[in-house]
Scaffold this active site. Structure first.
Site, PDB file in Angstrom:
ATOM      1  N   ARG A  70       0.808  -1.217   0.000  1.00  0.00           N
ATOM      2  CA  ARG A  70       0.000   0.000   0.000  1.00  0.00           C
ATOM      3  C   ARG A  70       0.846   1.275   0.000  1.00  0.00           C
ATOM      4  O   ARG A  70       0.305   2.377  -0.095  1.00  0.00           O
ATOM      5  CB  ARG A  70      -0.957   0.009   1.202  1.00  0.00           C
ATOM      6  CG  ARG A  70      -1.997  -1.096   1.159  1.00  0.00           C
ATOM      7  CD  ARG A  70      -3.199  -0.772   2.033  1.00  0.00           C
ATOM      8  NE  ARG A  70      -3.910   0.400   1.561  1.00  0.00           N
ATOM      9  CZ  ARG A  70      -4.982   0.920   2.172  1.00  0.00           C
ATOM     10  NH1 ARG A  70      -5.432   0.372   3.283  1.00  0.00           N
ATOM     11  NH2 ARG A  70      -5.582   1.999   1.677  1.00  0.00           N
ATOM     12  N   HIS A 113      -7.564  -2.465  11.993  1.00  0.00           N
ATOM     13  CA  HIS A 113      -7.630  -1.003  12.094  1.00  0.00           C
ATOM     14  C   HIS A 113      -8.658  -0.631  13.148  1.00  0.00           C
ATOM     15  O   HIS A 113      -9.657  -1.353  13.341  1.00  0.00           O
ATOM     16  CB  HIS A 113      -8.063  -0.376  10.769  1.00  0.00           C
ATOM     17  CG  HIS A 113      -6.949  -0.176   9.785  1.00  0.00           C
ATOM     18  ND1 HIS A 113      -7.146  -0.243   8.420  1.00  0.00           N
ATOM     19  CD2 HIS A 113      -5.635   0.107   9.956  1.00  0.00           C
ATOM     20  CE1 HIS A 113      -5.994  -0.029   7.803  1.00  0.00           C
ATOM     21  NE2 HIS A 113      -5.066   0.190   8.715  1.00  0.00           N
ATOM     22  N   ASP A 148     -10.908   1.628  13.029  1.00  0.00           N
ATOM     23  CA  ASP A 148     -12.242   1.913  12.481  1.00  0.00           C
ATOM     24  C   ASP A 148     -13.027   0.666  12.094  1.00  0.00           C
ATOM     25  O   ASP A 148     -14.195   0.756  11.718  1.00  0.00           O
ATOM     26  CB  ASP A 148     -12.165   2.892  11.304  1.00  0.00           C
ATOM     27  CG  ASP A 148     -11.494   2.311  10.066  1.00  0.00           C
ATOM     28  OD1 ASP A 148     -11.061   1.142  10.096  1.00  0.00           O
ATOM     29  OD2 ASP A 148     -11.393   3.040   9.049  1.00  0.00           O
ATOM     30  N   ALA A 208     -11.781  -7.549   1.125  1.00  0.00           N
ATOM     31  CA  ALA A 208     -10.473  -6.927   1.327  1.00  0.00           C
ATOM     32  C   ALA A 208     -10.323  -6.381   2.740  1.00  0.00           C
ATOM     33  O   ALA A 208      -9.287  -5.810   3.077  1.00  0.00           O
ATOM     34  CB  ALA A 208     -10.258  -5.797   0.328  1.00  0.00           C
ATOM     35  N   CYS A 211     -14.141   2.598   5.827  1.00  0.00           N
ATOM     36  CA  CYS A 211     -12.870   2.443   5.123  1.00  0.00           C
ATOM     37  C   CYS A 211     -12.884   3.126   3.763  1.00  0.00           C
ATOM     38  O   CYS A 211     -11.837   3.574   3.279  1.00  0.00           O
ATOM     39  CB  CYS A 211     -12.551   0.959   4.929  1.00  0.00           C
ATOM     40  SG  CYS A 211     -12.118   0.106   6.459  1.00  0.00           S
ATOM     41  N   ASN A 222       3.673 -32.097  58.453  1.00  0.00           N
ATOM     42  CA  ASN A 222       3.353 -33.085  59.476  1.00  0.00           C
ATOM     43  C   ASN A 222       3.253 -34.490  58.883  1.00  0.00           C
ATOM     44  O   ASN A 222       3.707 -35.473  59.473  1.00  0.00           O
ATOM     45  CB  ASN A 222       2.026 -32.697  60.131  1.00  0.00           C
ATOM     46  CG  ASN A 222       1.713 -33.502  61.373  1.00  0.00           C
ATOM     47  OD1 ASN A 222       2.374 -33.374  62.386  1.00  0.00           O
ATOM     48  ND2 ASN A 222       0.690 -34.351  61.299  1.00  0.00           N
ATOM     49  N   ALA A 223       2.721 -34.581  57.670  1.00  0.00           N
ATOM     50  CA  ALA A 223       2.391 -35.892  57.094  1.00  0.00           C
ATOM     51  C   ALA A 223       3.612 -36.746  56.811  1.00  0.00           C
ATOM     52  O   ALA A 223       3.610 -37.956  57.083  1.00  0.00           O
ATOM     53  CB  ALA A 223       1.570 -35.702  55.819  1.00  0.00           C
ATOM     54  N   SER A 242       6.082 -32.506  46.796  1.00  0.00           N
ATOM     55  CA  SER A 242       5.408 -31.712  47.822  1.00  0.00           C
ATOM     56  C   SER A 242       5.197 -30.317  47.267  1.00  0.00           C
ATOM     57  O   SER A 242       5.998 -29.411  47.504  1.00  0.00           O
ATOM     58  CB  SER A 242       6.241 -31.654  49.103  1.00  0.00           C
ATOM     59  OG  SER A 242       5.573 -30.888  50.088  1.00  0.00           O
ATOM     60  N   MET A 243       4.113 -30.134  46.512  1.00  0.00           N
ATOM     61  CA  MET A 243       3.940 -28.911  45.743  1.00  0.00           C
ATOM     62  C   MET A 243       3.864 -27.664  46.627  1.00  0.00           C
ATOM     63  O   MET A 243       4.592 -26.694  46.411  1.00  0.00           O
ATOM     64  CB  MET A 243       2.689 -29.002  44.879  1.00  0.00           C
ATOM     65  CG  MET A 243       2.472 -27.760  44.013  1.00  0.00           C
ATOM     66  SD  MET A 243       1.075 -27.889  42.897  1.00  0.00           S
ATOM     67  CE  MET A 243      -0.278 -27.738  44.051  1.00  0.00           C
ATOM     68  N   HIS A 245       4.677 -27.027  49.861  1.00  0.00           N
ATOM     69  CA  HIS A 245       5.895 -26.700  50.595  1.00  0.00           C
ATOM     70  C   HIS A 245       6.998 -26.259  49.637  1.00  0.00           C
ATOM     71  O   HIS A 245       7.787 -25.362  49.943  1.00  0.00           O
ATOM     72  CB  HIS A 245       6.361 -27.902  51.420  1.00  0.00           C
ATOM     73  CG  HIS A 245       5.405 -28.283  52.507  1.00  0.00           C
ATOM     74  ND1 HIS A 245       4.550 -29.356  52.416  1.00  0.00           N
ATOM     75  CD2 HIS A 245       5.153 -27.705  53.707  1.00  0.00           C
ATOM     76  CE1 HIS A 245       3.827 -29.436  53.518  1.00  0.00           C
ATOM     77  NE2 HIS A 245       4.167 -28.447  54.320  1.00  0.00           N
TER      78      HIS A 245
END
Length: 706
Positions: free
Chosen positions: A90, A168, A170, A258, A264, A526-527, A637-638, A640
């Site tokens: 363009r 664009h 617009d 287009a 436009c 603890n576990a 151990s996610m 912790h």
């Protein structure tokens, strides 16, 4: 006819879809009917001619999109900012539009050649003439907006486009008479939608749905209370009619191929001007510098992506490529953002990856005083895992106690300024806290090419959907080698472990690591302690016989019996000394003086006397035990592990092992080159690790030839 309103149009004598520069053109190359296009254009032309003056610019061969005159430039009174087209297809239109504007007495302003701006397609005046809405993201650059504000002497409000179908402004945004706005909110980012809502009252905002949006209902021409558009649903037409607007539909399907419609195809050349603010653009620009292996590490791409994804724009001012294999590269980049708030967010992310302000822009950090214990100033800088330096009294000062998600407190001592990380809860009234992102830099380790290649290999198994056994073995071999090196130099390894270690048969292997001096600190909940001692005392874990793999009658009570026994002894150490516990992970910790910390939770039974139920004290215990660690093993151990990861500075190697890939990704993806993720059964991992360590430490007998 309203003679005070004028439009510029261009006949579609040479119109066709000759190329693809937007999604609408895909599949439509040379599929537009010239006769139908002329017929539809004539329909629009006569509708407008009955209501306004329409001027024509002569169509030219070789520029089929010249019919879309909205992109000729942006007109305000007798001034025009000429377009700088993004696509080369363009760019040939520019001299023809420039000639027309000059012939008709407009003062023409031209942007730098490398700064795209596509005219009234991306810049729409409020119909009351109060300000200019300017779009960016696909065709026009944010850096063009300050020019518009200066040359047209008007406030510019920048809106970021997010949907490539609406390339664009617009195509998805249409200011209407009386302060109304017709628009498609999903086409914009969150910041832009907030800006729209701040400027246009809810009663004046007319949001369209996707069906109307893709029919380009927003790509409309507004003449007073008449709205000319391609097509609208009955619901939208009824709503506009209720608000006092006349909707005139005219088919423009050939131009939709287009990517354009009524707006436009027109450029309004008479625009009102009643600005509330003169020559205002909230846009902010800063220059940053990056240094390192910018290309092969992907750092430059990451930085540019952060800028764009954060709502900003960039221009690479200088780039120096390293000449040798291990030479570093450097880049100087101008970052532009639509507002100060957006710039602060972008800069904080860029600082995290090692960007620093250009020398001419470096300044001391702004400091604000804490006025309430445990509460930071609103705009306080949030720390990361990376070593950080802050600018104090024109000097760079290294931040002490580096950790993630803290604030930086600056104090003056006889030896000079001191900066340190503090958690919010530790802030005291009178502390001076760094706010904003000025004068902050993170210190990132630059790897050699060999190190990056090694890391790529180490991580490669994470890139596929399934981790092959051999790939896991390779990672285990590397970890075993590093563990041996750390032990030999009297380094420190901390282990964060969950009860899954016990359930998967990993207790004996972790016990061996502790016994042989590979572990210097153990962190968990603890576990893990309960089930480790349950296995040691009763041979079960969660009531399941660990040798036979079957549930034991009454086994669900075992863990409570263990807790009760330890509580009777007073603590785990006493239970070991009294012979109640004679094996297992915590037996080894006690007998080999390996400190441990157990953090409690709301779900804990008992708990054990050693379990710290005060969360803040537990965090302090964790932080104390990981201090000075060279490596941290995170074993299934996610929660912790996340806590430990947040308080661990960069430079500490972190190995995350879990059967769930999502957990591994979450824990290992800290942006740190020291993080390694292993997707496998934790019991299997520990078994492989101890076997590999045995290979590394056993004596090699030399065969004697007879």
């Amino acid at each position: 006819m309203t003679s005070s309103i004028r439009f510029l149009m261009c006949a579609p004598d040479h119109y066709d879809v000759d190329y693809v520069i937007n999604p609408w053109m895909e599949g439509n190359v040379h599929k537009s009917s010239r006769d139908r296009a002329v017929e539809q254009w004539q329909g629009l032309y006569h509708i407008l001619k009955d209501r306004a003056i329409v001027d024509l610019v002569k169509p030219q061969k070789g520029v089929p999109d010249m019919v879309f005159t909205a992109n000729a430039g942006l007109v305000l009174e007798d001034k025009v900012v000429l377009s700088r087209f993004f696509h080369k297809e363009r760019q040939g239109e520019e001299p023809f539009f420039k000639a027309w504007f000059e012939e008709n007495g407009f003062t023409v302003y031209e942007l730098p050649k490398d700064l795209p701006f596509e005219g009234a397609g991306d810049a729409l005046l409020d119909r009351e003439g109060r300000w200019l809405w300017a779009g960016y993201g696909f065709r026009s650059e944010l850096d063009s907006h300050p020019y518009l504000a200066k040359w047209l002497d008007i406030e510019v409000l920048s809106l970021r486009l997010m949907d490539e179908r609406f390339y664009h402004l617009d195509t998805c945004f249409c200011p209407l008479a009386d302060g109304y706005l017709l628009y498609y909110p999903p086409a914009f980012d969150a910041y832009s939608n907030r800006l729209i809502e701040m400027r246009v009252p809810a009663a004046k905002r007319i949001a369209v749905d996707e069906l109307d949006a893709v029919n380009f209902a927003c790509n409309a021409v507004n003449i007073n209370h008449t709205i000319v558009m391609n097509k609208a649903t009955d619901e939208l037409k009824e709503r506009l009619n209720t608000l006092g607007f006349e909707v005139v539909e005219t088919p423009l399907t050939e131009f939709l191929k287009a990517g354009g419609a009524a707006k436009c195809l027109t450029l309004r050349t008479t625009e009102p001007l009643m600005p509330l603010h003169h020559a205002v653009a909230t846009i902010e620009s800063r220059v940053i510098q990056l240094e390192g292996h910018l290309l092969d590490s992907g750092l430059i791409n990451r930085a540019l992506d952060l800028i764009v994804e954060g709502g900003g724009s960039f221009q690479v001012l200088n780039f120096r490529l390293g000449e040798q294999r291990n030479s570093t590269s450097s880049a100087e980049i101008r970052v532009t953002a639509p507002s100060h708030d957006v710039m602060e967010k972008i800069m904080s992310q860029l600082i995290d990856i090692g960007a620093v302000a250009a020398p001419q822009e470096v300044c001391d950090n702004p400091l604000e005083v804490v006025d309430m214990d445990g509460v930071a100033p609103d705009d306080f800088y949030v720390t990361t895992i990376y070593p950080t330096e802050v600018r104090v009294n024109c000097e760079w000062v290294r931040v002490q106690n580096q950790r993630m998600d803290g604030a930086i407190v600056v104090s003056q001592t006889p030896e000079g300024p001191v900066a340190e990380c503090k958690l919010l809860r530790d802030l005291k009234q009178g502390d001076r806290v760094i706010v904003g992102v000025e004068g902050i830099r993170t210190v990132r380790k630059t790897e050699s090419r060999e190190q990056r290649t090694s890391n790529d290999k180490e991580f490669s198994f994470m890139g596929s959907g399934v981790s092959s056994e051999r790939r896991v073995e390779l990672v285990v071999e590397q970890i075993a080698w590093e563990l041996r090196q750390i032990r030999d130099r009297a380094g420190k390894v901390a282990v964060v472990a969950g009860p899954v270690v016990i359930h998967t048969g990993g207790a004996e292997h972790l016990s061996q690591l502790i016994r042989e001096g590979y572990v210097q600190a153990l962190l968990g909940g603890n576990a893990i302690a309960v089930h480790d001692m349950e296995q040691a005392m009763l041979g079960t874990s969660l009531g399941v016989d660990m040798k036979r793999g079957v549930s034991v009658r009454g086994g669900h009570r075992h863990h409570l019996k263990v807790i009760n026994s330890v509580r009777r002894c007073g603590n785990i150490a006493n239970a070991v000394q009294q012979g109640v516990i004679q094996s297992g992970i915590f037996y080894e910790c006690v007998t080999h003086n390996v400190p441990f910390a157990l953090a409690g939770s709301i779900r804990d039974d008992g708990p054990l006397p050693d379990t710290e139920m005060d969360l803040l004290k537990a965090q302090q215990d964790y932080a104390r035990l990981i201090q000075g660690a060279d490596m941290i093993l995170m074993l299934s151990s996610m929660l912790h592990s996340i806590g430990v990861g947040n308080m661990t500075p960069a430079g500490v190697k972190m190995v995350c092992v879990d059967i769930n890939p999502a957990v591994v990704t979450k824990l290992s993806d800290r942006g740190s080159v020291e993080s390694v993720g292993v997707v496998t059964d934790v019991g299997l991992f520990l078994s492989m690790l101890t076997k590999q360590l045995n290979r590394l430490t056993r004596r090699f007998d030399l065969a004697q030839t007879v």
